[in-house]
Every structure is written in structure tokens, then in C-alpha cells.
Design a protein around this motif. Structure first.
Motif, PDB file in Angstrom:
ATOM      1  N   TYR A   1       0.788  -1.260   0.189  1.00 37.84           N
ATOM      2  CA  TYR A   1       0.076   0.008  -0.052  1.00 37.84           C
ATOM      3  C   TYR A   1       0.862   1.085  -0.156  1.00 37.84           C
ATOM      4  CZ  TYR A   1      -3.800  -2.926   1.558  1.00 37.84           C
ATOM      5  OH  TYR A   1      -4.872  -3.952   1.769  1.00 37.84           O
ATOM      6  N   SER A   2       0.404   2.584  -0.675  1.00 41.99           N
ATOM      7  CA  SER A   2       0.944   3.539  -0.466  1.00 41.99           C
ATOM      8  C   SER A   2      -0.052   4.490  -0.815  1.00 41.99           C
ATOM      9  CB  SER A   2       1.956   3.770  -1.602  1.00 41.99           C
ATOM     10  OG  SER A   2       2.832   5.179  -1.357  1.00 41.99           O
ATOM     11  N   SER A   3       0.145   5.849  -0.634  1.00 41.65           N
ATOM     12  CA  SER A   3      -1.082   7.035  -0.886  1.00 41.65           C
ATOM     13  C   SER A   3      -1.211   7.383  -2.223  1.00 41.65           C
ATOM     14  CB  SER A   3      -0.340   8.339  -0.399  1.00 41.65           C
ATOM     15  OG  SER A   3       0.843   8.715  -1.032  1.00 41.65           O
TER      16      SER A   3
ATOM     17  N   GLU B   1     -18.055  -2.359   0.500  1.00 38.91           N
ATOM     18  CA  GLU B   1     -17.035  -3.274   1.151  1.00 38.91           C
ATOM     19  C   GLU B   1     -15.746  -3.043   0.238  1.00 38.91           C
ATOM     20  OE1 GLU B   1     -16.798  -8.004  -0.668  1.00 38.91           O
ATOM     21  OE2 GLU B   1     -18.320  -7.651   0.834  1.00 38.91           O
ATOM     22  N   THR B   2     -14.832  -2.900   1.096  1.00 36.99           N
ATOM     23  CA  THR B   2     -13.344  -2.589   0.885  1.00 36.99           C
ATOM     24  C   THR B   2     -12.354  -3.656   0.486  1.00 36.99           C
ATOM     25  OG1 THR B   2     -13.984  -0.556   1.452  1.00 36.99           O
ATOM     26  CG2 THR B   2     -11.561  -0.647   1.262  1.00 36.99           C
TER      27      THR B   2
ATOM     28  N   LEU C   1      -6.203  -0.196   5.883  1.00 35.42           N
ATOM     29  CA  LEU C   1      -7.051   0.460   5.428  1.00 35.42           C
ATOM     30  C   LEU C   1      -8.338   0.896   6.529  1.00 35.42           C
ATOM     31  CD1 LEU C   1      -8.136  -2.224   2.604  1.00 35.42           C
ATOM     32  CD2 LEU C   1      -6.961  -0.236   2.270  1.00 35.42           C
ATOM     33  N   ALA C   2      -8.344   0.194   7.559  1.00 35.49           N
ATOM     34  CA  ALA C   2      -9.447   0.650   8.665  1.00 35.49           C
ATOM     35  C   ALA C   2      -8.758   2.084   9.258  1.00 35.49           C
ATOM     36  CB  ALA C   2      -9.648  -0.532   9.511  1.00 35.49           C
ATOM     37  N   SER C   3      -7.671   1.937   9.498  1.00 38.73           N
ATOM     38  CA  SER C   3      -6.570   2.903  10.477  1.00 38.73           C
ATOM     39  C   SER C   3      -6.854   4.394   9.340  1.00 38.73           C
ATOM     40  CB  SER C   3      -5.083   2.485  10.399  1.00 38.73           C
ATOM     41  OG  SER C   3      -5.189   1.697  11.560  1.00 38.73           O
ATOM     42  N   ARG C   4      -6.780   3.983   8.096  1.00 43.59           N
ATOM     43  CA  ARG C   4      -6.475   5.326   7.370  1.00 43.59           C
ATOM     44  C   ARG C   4      -7.981   5.878   7.338  1.00 43.59           C
ATOM     45  NH1 ARG C   4      -2.800   8.634   7.096  1.00 43.59           N
ATOM     46  NH2 ARG C   4      -1.115   6.761   6.453  1.00 43.59           N
TER      47      ARG C   4
END
Length: 457
Positions: free
Chosen positions: A62-64, A251-252, A277-280
Motif C-alpha cells: 500500500y501507498s498513498s 465493501e473494501t 485500510l481501517a486505520s486510514r
């Protein structure tokens, strides 16, 4: 003339960078503020050290933004898992691959990984300064200097008939400020995850001092806290199942494996995989839910509704005189059944016939779609890695800073995080070795070419 390379941080990426730079002729010094290097390496893979993974890397990081992801994957093509295994074999460490693609030392001991890295540093003449705090970094026309203080812990003798608290049982001794000059500097401090290992977030401050921006670091590969009070009754339960992450109702992500329920929420590898994903999303103020499917092991996705209907029919036809809890006890852990029955208004001892078709159906559906609200990730102390950090657009393909000449940034300090399974260590080895190799080059033409490349990137 000697090419002096200073590496701030003695974790995985820092050690790899130091070895690569020394192998290419540089005189290398590692500055580590803990009492020894590589503490986090000892914690990886449950003490077995999952070095890398032989499976395809795409969709594992993952990245931004998409451009940064492309840079990540380009890096992992330039230095892949095969090259990581070759690197360690060259240092004397043989590895083995498991069914999931994870690569471990043959001995499955993280300590041997650290041993071979430290041995390589010793053989190559790398100076390792532990218990050494960085006070500041000062740039010069060529290279710069790192201002540090050496410190050590001195344990005091306990006084008679008086217990000393943990806080005053030892004190920190700091020496005079010292200047270490460098031609190239590599920041390899790690992020903020598991600060006991040395990753205390200080690297972000150093990067900001050198002109870099920071994408807010958040815990990743971490447990998730949930709102519902019934988790105290579910603490300690482990169950094979599936988890779906819903962000603002969409749904992600979906993961499957062993789910672990705690007194505050959810844990386990599937939870770790979606935690980033949840943190962000939570940081961005979005609503997060997890849907836990405790009976997904019974069917394939295409047969789910058929099996659910069959469960309901069989219950009413063959188990009407059994309690609902007895009927469901063959499906999932009893603690889960107790919570589900309570949520659906089914008293203990109530039979299937007494509950009726609708309430029994609601219980079965809840076992397949157990909704909980995620309110926060667990702390950095409990996280394996961070998401966020220095944007990848602020370094070139060799991880040289676009903000400060002669500076490199590697490892977890960058805005890149992978899923469980050796992917984060692979990023550490790859970035460290690429940057260390590049930092060892002193040819002025190469430096000029890099400057031109930065201007046109």
C-alpha cells in the motif's frame, strides 16, 4: 579519499544499507539509539523471521497514490525475493520456502539472521555506535555532519529497606555532544511501530528537518478495537472464518483465516491484513464496520444461501426439541452462540420450536454476517508496521532525497507498507541495499546525472 557513509538506524534496512555501502568501498558508521542493533528483526515471524516471500508482490503493498505504488513495484523488480535469498546465502545463511511462499532461515531462528548481518558488518569494518542519540543534522556544501551524544544506562544499587520504583532504579547518562562527518547519509530509523525495538518516530522529525513532508503515520498490521460491549464475553475465542471491511457502507476488502476475538475487538492475520485500510479510513473520519462470517467454512461463496436455507430446514425438521444453543453448538464456539442468541432475544434453554423459524433464521444469518463497528486501531506499540511516512515522490529510484543532496531515506520511514508474510522485510532489504550501493558511489559525473534526473523526474 574515503567515502564516508553514515546510517542512522540499525534495523533491517539500516543493516542492509550499511553492508551494501561497505561492500562497495565506503567507510560506514551505523548510529543506533538502542543498546543493540536489529531488535525488531528478533521479533519478526514469531521469532522465526519471515525474511521475504516468493509469491508475486503485486497487490501486497500500500501507498498513498498510484505513482508511488508503481515505484514500489519497480523497486521490488530491481531487488526481488530471489536476490534477497542470494544476499543472505552470500552472508552464510541458508533459507527455506514454505507453502505460503514465506522464506525463513533453515533453523527458523530470527537470532541467526541478526548474527549474520552483524558478522558481515564486523567483517567489512562497519562501525556500530549503539546508545547514541542524534541531536541534529547539519548540511554542508558536500556531505554534512551528524551531531550525537553517547549515552548509557547506569543501574543504581537499591537502598536498604526502601524499594526503588522502575522510574528511579536507573538513570540516563549523556556524554558530550560529538560531530560525525559524512559524505552520504542514510535515514533508516523505522517508523513508530513497536517502539521498544527502537522505532520511536524520531526519524520523521529528522526527515522534516531535511525538508521532507510526512504523511501522517498510523498503526498497520494491528488489532482493531470495536464498539460493542459483548466482546468481553468473547475474549479468547479463535474461529476460522471470513472478514469483510466496509467503509461508509462499501465493501473494501475481504480476508479469510483464523479470527481472534479479544475483550476489546478483533485480531488475527485476516484482521491485520485489513487494518491499514481501517486505520486510514478512521483517520479520515469515515465509518468502519467489519462483517465476520463464522460459518464460511461450510460452503463456497456461490452455495452460501443454499446452505443457510438447509440449516434452517434441518433445524425445524429434525431438532425442534433441542435448544437453539445445542443446535448451533456444532457450528461455532459456544461463546459466540451465547452472544448471538442474546442479541436475537433467545433465552438460554429455549428450544428450536419455541424460538420459531424467524428467530432461528436471524441467528443463522448473524453467524454469517456478524456486524461490529470498528472505532480505532490498537496502539503503535502493538502494531507490526506503520502506514504513512515520507512520500515516495520525494526520493528518486535509488532513494536519494530530492530535498537534501547526499541524503537517502529507506525502509519503513517511507510511505510504503505491505501485508503479513515477509513483504515488509523484503521492502527493508531492497531499499537498504539499493540505497547503500548507490551511496557508496563517489563519481562526480554520477552525482551530476542524478541531479539532472531529479530536476526532470
Amino acid at each position: 579519499m574515503e567515502n564516508k557513509v553514515v546510517v542512522i538506524g540499525g534495523g533491517a534496512s539500516g543493516l542492509a544499507a550499511a553492508i551494501a555501502a561497505a561492500e562497495n568501498g565506503a567507510v560506514v558508521t551505523i548510529i543506533e539509539h538502542k543498546d543493540r542493533v536489529g531488535k525488531k528483526i528478533l521479533m519478526t515471524g514469531n521469532g522465526k523471521c519471515n525474511l521475504t516471500n516468493m509469491k508475486a508482490v503485486h497487490n501486497k503493498y500500500y501507498s498513498s497514490d498510484a505513482i508511488s505504488l508503481k515505484q514500489i513495484y519497480n523497486t521490488l523488480v530491481r531487488f526481488d525475493a530471489i536476490q534477497t535469498r542470494d544476499f543472505f546465502q552470500r552472508l552464510g545463511l541458508y533459507t527455506k520456502e514454505k507453502k505460503d511462499g514465506g522464506v525463513y532461515p533453515v533453523s527458523e531462528q530470527a537470532s541467526i539472521v541478526l548474527d549474520v548481518l552483524r558478522s558481515a558488518c564486523d567483517r567489512l569494518g562497519v562501525t556500530i555506535r549503539t546508545n547514541c542519540d542524534v541531536i541534529s543534522i547539519k548540511l554542508r556544501k558536500k556531505g554534512g555532519m551528524v551531531c550525537v551524544t553517547q549515552h548509557e544506562h547506569i543501574t543504581q544499587e537499591p537502598l536498604k529497606k526502601k524499594k526503588l520504583s522502575a522510574k528511579n532504579s536507573e538513570h540516563l547518562y549523556s556524554g558530550k555532544e560529538e560531530q560525525i562527518f559524512y559524505d552520504k547519509l542514510i535515514l533508516a530509523t523505522g517508523g513508530k511501530a513497536a517502539s521498544v525495538s527502537g522505532s520511536d518516530g524520531s526519524g520523521y522529525l529528522l526527515a522534516k528537518h531535511l525538508g521532507h513532508s510526512i504523511i501522517e503515520p498510523l498503526p498497520a498490521l494491528v488489532q482493531l478495537k470495536c464498539k460493542e460491549p459483548f466482546f468481553k464475553a468473547l475474549s479468547g475465542v479463535r474461529a476460522q472464518g471470513k472478514i469483510r471491511l466496509l467503509i461508509d457502507g462499501v465493501e473494501t476488502a475481504v480476508e479469510e483465516g483464523e479470527l481472534q476475538l479479544t475483550d476489546y475487538g478483533i485480531s488475527g492475520i485476516p484482521v491485520f491484513q485489513i487494518s491499514r485500510l481501517a486505520s486510514r479510513a478512521l483517520y479520515d473520519g469515515k465509518y468502519c464496520e467489519a462483517s465476520l462470517d463464522f460459518i464460511s467454512y461450510i460452503w463456497g461463496e456461490d452455495k452460501k444461501n443454499n446452505y443457510l436455507e438447509a440449516l434452517k430446514r434441518n433445524a425445524m425438521k429434525h431438532f425442534g426439541d433441542k435448544t437453539v444453543e445445542e443446535f448451533l453448538s456444532g457450528l461455532v464456539h459456544k461463546k459466540i452462540i451465547g452472544v448471538v442468541c442474546k442479541q436475537k432475544g433467545i433465552a438460554s434453554g429455549m428450544t428450536v420450536n419455541e424460538a420459531g423459524t424467524e428467530r432461528l433464521w436471524n441467528c443463522i444469518k448473524m453467524l454469517a454476517d456478524f456486524r461490529v463497528q470498528i472505532i480505532a486501531p490498537n496502539s503503535f506499540e502493538n502494531a507490526q508496521v506503520c502506514c504513512g511516512g515520507v512520500p515516495l515522490m520525494e526520493v528518486d529510484k535509488n532513494f536519494a532525497s530530492r530535498k537534501s543532496q547526499g541524503v537517502y531515506i529507506v525502509g519503513e520511514l517511507l510511505d510504503c507498507d505491505g501485508i503479513c508474510g515477509g513483504y515488509n522485510l523484503q521492502w527493508a532489504w531492497a531499499t537498504g541495499i539499493i540505497a547503500g550501493t548507490d551511496a557508496a558511489q563517489r563519481d562526480s559525473i554520477m552525482i551530476e546525472n542524478r541531479i539532472k534526473e531529479n530536476e526532470t523526474y
